[in-house]
Design a protein around this motif. Sequence first.
Motif, PDB file in Angstrom:
ATOM      1  N   THR A  27       0.697  -1.568   0.270  1.00 55.19           N
ATOM      2  CA  THR A  27      -0.219   0.259   0.469  1.00 55.19           C
ATOM      3  C   THR A  27       0.580   1.398  -0.421  1.00 55.19           C
ATOM      4  OG1 THR A  27      -0.234   0.434   2.650  1.00 55.19           O
ATOM      5  CG2 THR A  27      -1.521  -1.033   1.445  1.00 55.19           C
ATOM      6  N   PRO A  28       0.258   2.051  -0.897  1.00 54.20           N
ATOM      7  CA  PRO A  28       0.692   4.249   0.015  1.00 54.20           C
ATOM      8  C   PRO A  28       1.326   3.719   0.852  1.00 54.20           C
ATOM      9  CG  PRO A  28      -0.043   4.033  -1.844  1.00 54.20           C
ATOM     10  CD  PRO A  28      -0.509   2.707  -1.387  1.00 54.20           C
ATOM     11  N   HIS A  29       0.174   3.590   2.135  1.00 55.06           N
ATOM     12  CA  HIS A  29       0.849   4.256   3.333  1.00 55.06           C
ATOM     13  C   HIS A  29       1.893   3.054   3.705  1.00 55.06           C
ATOM     14  CE1 HIS A  29      -2.761   2.375   3.680  1.00 55.06           C
ATOM     15  NE2 HIS A  29      -2.342   1.013   4.853  1.00 55.06           N
ATOM     16  N   HIS A  30       2.083   1.701   3.427  1.00 56.88           N
ATOM     17  CA  HIS A  30       2.994   1.609   3.698  1.00 56.88           C
ATOM     18  C   HIS A  30       4.949   2.668   3.117  1.00 56.88           C
ATOM     19  CE1 HIS A  30       0.268  -1.334   5.409  1.00 56.88           C
ATOM     20  NE2 HIS A  30       0.616  -1.658   6.693  1.00 56.88           N
ATOM     21  N   LEU A  31       4.709   2.548   2.171  1.00 58.79           N
ATOM     22  CA  LEU A  31       4.764   3.380   0.955  1.00 58.79           C
ATOM     23  C   LEU A  31       5.643   4.298   1.699  1.00 58.79           C
ATOM     24  CD1 LEU A  31       4.466   1.751  -2.293  1.00 58.79           C
ATOM     25  CD2 LEU A  31       6.712   0.934  -1.072  1.00 58.79           C
ATOM     26  N   PHE A  32       4.510   5.378   2.047  1.00 61.79           N
ATOM     27  CA  PHE A  32       4.997   7.120   2.809  1.00 61.79           C
ATOM     28  C   PHE A  32       5.078   6.873   3.552  1.00 61.79           C
ATOM     29  CE2 PHE A  32       4.314   6.831  -2.093  1.00 61.79           C
ATOM     30  CZ  PHE A  32       5.290   7.449  -2.479  1.00 61.79           C
ATOM     31  N   LEU A  33       4.273   6.529   4.981  1.00 61.91           N
ATOM     32  CA  LEU A  33       4.466   6.280   6.036  1.00 61.91           C
ATOM     33  C   LEU A  33       5.201   5.552   7.180  1.00 61.91           C
ATOM     34  CD1 LEU A  33       0.873   7.507   6.012  1.00 61.91           C
ATOM     35  CD2 LEU A  33       2.099   9.096   6.020  1.00 61.91           C
ATOM     36  N   ASN A  34       6.036   5.616   8.437  1.00 66.16           N
ATOM     37  CA  ASN A  34       5.896   4.858   9.230  1.00 66.16           C
ATOM     38  C   ASN A  34       5.844   5.020  10.865  1.00 66.16           C
ATOM     39  OD1 ASN A  34       7.845   6.449  10.823  1.00 66.16           O
ATOM     40  ND2 ASN A  34       9.155   6.067   8.844  1.00 66.16           N
TER      41      ASN A  34
ATOM     42  N   ARG B 238      -4.648  -1.756  10.023  1.00 73.45           N
ATOM     43  CA  ARG B 238      -3.874  -3.294  10.130  1.00 73.45           C
ATOM     44  C   ARG B 238      -3.501  -3.189   8.493  1.00 73.45           C
ATOM     45  NH1 ARG B 238      -4.042  -1.285  14.086  1.00 73.45           N
ATOM     46  NH2 ARG B 238      -5.255  -1.548  15.441  1.00 73.45           N
ATOM     47  N   PRO B 239      -2.274  -4.018   8.377  1.00 71.14           N
ATOM     48  CA  PRO B 239      -1.070  -3.945   9.494  1.00 71.14           C
ATOM     49  C   PRO B 239      -0.987  -2.716  10.210  1.00 71.14           C
ATOM     50  CG  PRO B 239      -0.244  -5.396   7.330  1.00 71.14           C
ATOM     51  CD  PRO B 239      -2.133  -4.358   7.527  1.00 71.14           C
ATOM     52  N   ALA B 240      -0.924  -2.227  11.142  1.00 76.26           N
ATOM     53  CA  ALA B 240       0.122  -0.979  11.159  1.00 76.26           C
ATOM     54  C   ALA B 240       0.948  -1.031  10.782  1.00 76.26           C
ATOM     55  CB  ALA B 240       0.508  -0.952  12.717  1.00 76.26           C
ATOM     56  N   LEU B 241       1.481   0.825  10.623  1.00 76.40           N
ATOM     57  CA  LEU B 241       2.530   1.782  10.631  1.00 76.40           C
ATOM     58  C   LEU B 241       3.650   1.190  10.681  1.00 76.40           C
ATOM     59  CD1 LEU B 241       1.481   5.096   9.541  1.00 76.40           C
ATOM     60  CD2 LEU B 241       1.537   3.228   7.645  1.00 76.40           C
ATOM     61  N   ALA B 242       4.730   0.689  10.062  1.00 74.10           N
ATOM     62  CA  ALA B 242       6.166   0.008  10.737  1.00 74.10           C
ATOM     63  C   ALA B 242       7.416   0.395  11.274  1.00 74.10           C
ATOM     64  CB  ALA B 242       6.555  -1.634   9.864  1.00 74.10           C
ATOM     65  N   SER B 243       8.505   0.132  11.108  1.00 76.99           N
ATOM     66  CA  SER B 243       9.792   1.184  11.183  1.00 76.99           C
ATOM     67  C   SER B 243      10.329   1.502   9.937  1.00 76.99           C
ATOM     68  CB  SER B 243      10.828   0.119  11.957  1.00 76.99           C
ATOM     69  OG  SER B 243      10.872  -0.456  10.343  1.00 76.99           O
ATOM     70  N   SER B 244      11.209   2.239   9.789  1.00 75.56           N
ATOM     71  CA  SER B 244      11.539   2.732   8.661  1.00 75.56           C
ATOM     72  C   SER B 244      12.358   1.723   7.834  1.00 75.56           C
ATOM     73  CB  SER B 244      12.023   3.966   9.271  1.00 75.56           C
ATOM     74  OG  SER B 244      13.842   3.902   9.618  1.00 75.56           O
ATOM     75  N   GLY B 245      13.235   1.098   8.599  1.00 71.41           N
ATOM     76  CA  GLY B 245      13.575  -0.188   8.349  1.00 71.41           C
ATOM     77  C   GLY B 245      12.507  -1.308   7.548  1.00 71.41           C
ATOM     78  N   ASP B 246      11.780  -1.416   8.120  1.00 66.32           N
ATOM     79  CA  ASP B 246      10.438  -2.111   7.514  1.00 66.32           C
ATOM     80  C   ASP B 246       9.837  -1.270   6.140  1.00 66.32           C
ATOM     81  OD1 ASP B 246      10.124  -4.433   8.855  1.00 66.32           O
ATOM     82  OD2 ASP B 246       9.344  -2.752  10.315  1.00 66.32           O
ATOM     83  N   GLN B 247      10.059  -0.018   6.209  1.00 69.37           N
ATOM     84  CA  GLN B 247       9.406   1.057   4.353  1.00 69.37           C
ATOM     85  C   GLN B 247      10.520   1.024   4.220  1.00 69.37           C
ATOM     86  OE1 GLN B 247       9.593   5.157   6.503  1.00 69.37           O
ATOM     87  NE2 GLN B 247       7.916   6.208   4.998  1.00 69.37           N
ATOM     88  N   ALA B 248      12.132   0.287   4.625  1.00 69.99           N
ATOM     89  CA  ALA B 248      12.990   1.556   3.666  1.00 69.99           C
ATOM     90  C   ALA B 248      12.751  -0.449   2.550  1.00 69.99           C
ATOM     91  CB  ALA B 248      14.445   1.330   4.174  1.00 69.99           C
ATOM     92  N   ALA B 249      12.662  -1.416   3.568  1.00 65.58           N
ATOM     93  CA  ALA B 249      12.440  -2.861   2.560  1.00 65.58           C
ATOM     94  C   ALA B 249      10.842  -2.884   1.343  1.00 65.58           C
ATOM     95  CB  ALA B 249      11.888  -3.991   3.829  1.00 65.58           C
ATOM     96  N   LEU B 250      10.384  -2.325   1.410  1.00 64.42           N
ATOM     97  CA  LEU B 250       9.412  -2.500   0.504  1.00 64.42           C
ATOM     98  C   LEU B 250      10.126  -1.545  -0.427  1.00 64.42           C
ATOM     99  CD1 LEU B 250       5.694  -1.608   2.403  1.00 64.42           C
ATOM    100  CD2 LEU B 250       7.113  -3.482   2.083  1.00 64.42           C
ATOM    101  N   TRP B 251      10.266  -0.168  -0.840  1.00 66.96           N
ATOM    102  CA  TRP B 251      11.139   0.181  -1.169  1.00 66.96           C
ATOM    103  C   TRP B 251      11.903  -0.001  -1.918  1.00 66.96           C
ATOM    104  CZ3 TRP B 251       8.625   3.947  -3.700  1.00 66.96           C
ATOM    105  CH2 TRP B 251       7.380   4.941  -3.146  1.00 66.96           C
ATOM    106  N   GLU B 252      12.982  -1.655  -1.240  1.00 69.73           N
ATOM    107  CA  GLU B 252      13.849  -2.030  -2.367  1.00 69.73           C
ATOM    108  C   GLU B 252      13.300  -3.568  -3.239  1.00 69.73           C
ATOM    109  OE1 GLU B 252      16.407  -3.387   1.105  1.00 69.73           O
ATOM    110  OE2 GLU B 252      16.939  -1.566   1.615  1.00 69.73           O
ATOM    111  N   HIS B 253      12.322  -3.833  -3.035  1.00 70.30           N
ATOM    112  CA  HIS B 253      11.472  -5.041  -3.323  1.00 70.30           C
ATOM    113  C   HIS B 253      10.646  -3.941  -4.574  1.00 70.30           C
ATOM    114  CE1 HIS B 253      13.139  -8.273  -1.458  1.00 70.30           C
ATOM    115  NE2 HIS B 253      13.315  -7.636  -0.419  1.00 70.30           N
TER     116      HIS B 253
END
Length: 345
Positions: free
Chosen positions: A178-185, A199-214
């Motif tokens: 989702t865009p919210h998991h990509l743009f928010l943490n 749900r799923p709740a906004l996660a850590s900046s590391g989790d957010q970075a992982a979504l962009w890596e993939h």
Amino acid sequence: MILPGLVDVHVHLRSPGGEHKEDFRTGSAAALAGGFTTLLAMPNTQPPLVSLDYWRVAQNQAISQSLCDVFLYAGASAEHLDQLPLLSARAPALKIYLDQTYGPLRVRGLNALEEVMAGWNVDKPICLHAEEESVAVGIALAAVFGRHIHFCHVSRRSEIELIARAKERGLPVTCEVTPHHLFLNENDARRLGPYGDMRPALASSGDQAALWEHINSTVDCIASDHAPHTRAEKERPEGAPPGVPGLESTLPLMLTAVAQGRLSAGRLEELLARNPRRIFNLPEQAETWVEVDPEAEFVFPEHPLYTKCGWSPFEGMRLRGRITRVVLRGREVVRDGIVLNYQKL
Ligand code: DOR
Ligand code: ZN
Ligand code: ZN
């Protein structure tokens, strides 16, 4: 820039039973305003769409009330196993909730899960709300039964990396973010309070970075998980329901990501149109396209929102990429942010 009509495979349009939050008319107007011409709506309604009767009534309503094409998921329930073969002949996909979220739908226990999968006896996607170790359960099921499992709203590094490895091994899995998991943490979650809770709740900046890596590899689709709740519900002292709207912010956010060089315009088209249409086997729409001005900068939202809930967690964000025109089956339906021939009630 011209894009095909976009497809959002994960929206909650709240009908039946939650029409004070959204309905097919308002939700599909929000879709068009956001560049989406095809929607797949979730079955966690009231009643949930776990029987052919409920599903058929809702699908007929969706057809008569929506301004764009709307298809409805079948909902999985261990109490309505006999309905699954009937639903599987008609619905484009099955939704199974493995974890606790909004609404009553949840399948618990391996027996129930296997029975549900046996009931869905067609080669159409089985979509999972799966978090953390539930993702591993989904991958195991794809491996053992050879069924196509689609993971909804993947939000953590552990999850996207596991899915990447499952794909490397050739397992029939796909996923959306989702865009919210990509743009928010989680920092935004603190700032936004109930308006940043989902749900799923906004996660850590590391989790957010992982979504962009993939984003250019493992991720198959961008889906909004448009989950409107009213401001009054979000402000309830005894606890707010999880979920945020997203139909009108998704394309401007993803165009902003293109402007930032995070993905190409061609990849955006794959994630928001071609892959969802292919994965869910949805019909093409003739003479349908979206015109955007990729250079335009503005503070979101530029116009009053069409979603009935009337708010967005992205309010005040500076974005780049404006939707200028939407044409659906040869008819202009959006011009300069306005849905044409539409009355806000
Ligand atoms: O935050 C969420 N809201 N996650 C879900 O899985 C359900 C959704 C809703 O229906 O409001
Ligand atoms: Zn979900
Ligand atoms: Zn959802």
